[in-house]
Write an enzyme that holds these catalytic residues in place. Structure first.
Site, mmCIF file in Angstrom:
data_model
loop_
_atom_site.group_PDB
_atom_site.id
_atom_site.type_symbol
_atom_site.label_atom_id
_atom_site.label_comp_id
_atom_site.label_asym_id
_atom_site.label_seq_id
_atom_site.Cartn_x
_atom_site.Cartn_y
_atom_site.Cartn_z
ATOM 1 N N SER A 246 0.632 -1.370 0.284
ATOM 2 C CA SER A 246 -0.024 -0.029 -0.091
ATOM 3 C C SER A 246 0.708 1.197 0.104
ATOM 4 C CB SER A 246 -1.171 0.045 1.081
ATOM 5 O OG SER A 246 -0.111 0.296 2.289
ATOM 6 N N LYS A 247 0.229 2.245 -0.412
ATOM 7 C CA LYS A 247 0.947 3.631 -0.494
ATOM 8 C C LYS A 247 1.310 4.119 1.002
ATOM 9 C CE LYS A 247 -2.008 6.483 -2.477
ATOM 10 N NZ LYS A 247 -2.692 7.495 -3.235
ATOM 11 N N ARG A 248 0.428 3.596 1.830
ATOM 12 C CA ARG A 248 0.744 4.075 3.315
ATOM 13 C C ARG A 248 1.973 3.333 3.916
ATOM 14 N NH1 ARG A 248 -2.515 2.131 6.994
ATOM 15 N NH2 ARG A 248 -4.158 2.177 5.609
#
Ligand code: GLU
Length: 495
Positions: A246-248
């Site tokens: 994920s981006k996070r």
């Protein structure tokens, strides 16, 4: 046979990422295989998070990967009134109802359920209100959301997923879900289904994270009297710590742009991504475009989660080593003419390009690229490791300098002597260079390897590369002679 129509509907809240790209690739391959239609539909209904910049980045990323689409981009926001009309029809047909429960009431009930350690789901307070009651509440100006009326009683929603097989979700496990918010804005489950109906989508191929939406969307389809598409959900991609990519968690490393900026070839990335969740029965690794289209099928999508060895903090690898070696494979084996534009772009960006490389020095440029690509991993290497071939100044690795030159005092004389032997050569070819250097080794009664390693380092600053005689011929007589003559200064500089 019915025409295949699929869609790629990204939410434009960031760049095109690995997961989105893989979804787009599977959809694209499926249309290529079936002569179907791929629609790009931008799900921009979250006005606060959607940006023009993101739309541009996503479309640009798709184009760079070579993913072509046939319709769109369409914009979901343009169809908001159509989504509300669908909700209206569901109200009229008794498949949905207005819910006047306030946030406070719902929060209180949720809290009570928490205390009882029960799972909360909407209790249906407004499900059976009479028409008069609803009329009165509306007259009083009470705000309402629209909820879908999920059938009650035994049974459930049964769907057949092309990847996960038959899935049943009991009605009792689906709450009466909201399809329109109190401010009149439709929710994703509704808009997405209504768009799929309008766009006559036949196959919904998307990430496993949407598996939970599928029964709700099936209920919407059925209530609107529409035929269901086939669903195919792709497995999740996890990092080595088993976290969802994920981006996070992984930042820019999940962006397609990240790979583009680090010298990836688009097809190598497509080939790598397609194998994150799909395989052939013989676990084949490399595919040309035609081979991939031919081999691809929805049935080949795996149920098991795939692993992306992202190597976040590994200084040696900037991403999954398999991705890098796949890129290297294509870099070495692709038709040279297809590679040259990438090399040109790298050299231009690094200020190393000369128009003569496309003019009178074209044959030299082609053979040099062909020679050096055999050891490179990304197109960046042409401007970094390739610098000694294209520029006068290049970096010298200190460790290599010590080992290959400074350790052998005699090279202070031998390397300039090599320059004397090479300079008169009428033809500066690998053969003539080899003859001259081996002749010198015999004459000096020294192992050819010492001269060879010394010359490699003096001329390229590196310890490894293609065969030295090929390297010298590619660098060219003038530069080679000059670098060998300057070798004594390397000793001086280090003293
Ligand atoms: N906008 C959704 C997403 O990016 C699309 C989901 C779907 O394919 O239905 O995840």
């Amino acid at each position: 046979m019915e025409e295949v129509r699929v869609r790629f509907p990204p939410s434009p809240t960031g760049y095109l990422h690995i997961g989105g790209a893989r979804t787009a690739i599977y959809n694209w391959l499926f249309t290529q295989k079936t002569a179907g239609t791929l629609i790009v539909r931008i799900e921009d209904t979250d006005a606060e998070r959607s940006t023009e910049e993101s739309i541009g980045a996503i479309l640009d990323g798709l184009r760079w990967l070579g993913i072509t689409w046939d319709e769109g981009p369409y914009f979901q926001s343009a169809y908001a009134s159509e989504h509300r009309q669908a909700a209206q029809r569901l109200l009229e047909s008794g498949h949905a109802y207005k819910c006047f429960c306030t946030q406070e009431e719902l929060e209180r009930k949720r809290e009570e359920a928490r205390k009882r350690k029960d799972d909360y789901s909407y209790d249906g307070t407004c499900r059976n209100r009479s028409a008069e009651e609803i009329g009165r509440l509306e007259e009083e100006g009470c705000a309402y959301v629209i909820r879908f009326k999920v059938p009650r009683g035994p049974g459930g929603v049964v769907s057949e997923d092309a990847v996960y097989g038959v899935i049943e979700k009991k009605y009792r496990d689906i709450e009466d879900f909201v399809i329109v918010r109190s401010n009149g804005s439709p929710l994703y489950v509704l808009s997405n289904a209504v768009d799929d109906i309008r766009d006559r989508i036949t196959h919904v191929i998307r990430g496993q994270d949407h598996l939970a939406n599928t029964p709700k969307q099936i209920l919407i389809y059925e209530a609107l009297g529409e035929r269901l598409p086939r669903f195919a959900h792709m497995p999740l991609t996890l990092d080595p710590q088993k976290r969802k990519i994920s981006k996070r968690a992984h930042g820019e490393m999940v962006a397609i742009q990240y790979y583009r900026e680090r010298g990836f070839l688009p097809w190598a990335l497509v080939n790598f991504l397609v194998l994150l969740g799909w395989s052939t029965s013989d676990d084949r690794e490399f595919f040309s475009k035609d081979e991939l289209i031919d081999a691809f099928s929805l049935e080949g999508i795996n149920r098991a989660n795939s692993m992306f060895d992202i190597r976040k903090d590994d200084p040696k690898f900037f991403t999954d080593p398999k991705a890098i070696s796949m890129n290297a494979h294509y870099l070495r084996t692709m038709p040279l003419d297809e590679l040259l534009p990438y090399v040109q772009a790298e050299l231009e960006a690094a200020g190393l390009w000369s128009p003569s490389f496309a003019g009178n020095k074209r044959p030299w440029f082609e053979s040099t690229v062909d020679l050096i690509r055999s050891r490179y991993h990304t197109t960046k290497d042409f401007a970094n490791l390739g610098r000694p071939y294209f520029a006068d100044a290049f970096p010298m690795e200190e460790k290599v300098l010590r080992k290959n030159i400074l350790k052998h005092d005699n090279l202070k004389e031998w390397l300039p002597l090599m320059a004397e032997r090479l300079e008169p050569l009428a033809e500066f070819t690998p053969d003539s260079v080899e003859q001259a250097i081996r002749g010198l080794a015999t004459e000096l009664d020294v192992k050819a390897g010492i001269l060879i390693n010394g010359a490699r380092t003096a001329v390229t600053g590196q310890a490894a590369g293609p065969g030295l005689f090929d390297v010298l011929a590619a660098v060219g007589k003038q530069r080679v002679v000059q670098r060998l003559r300057q070798a004594p200064s390397l000793f001086d500089a280090m003293e």
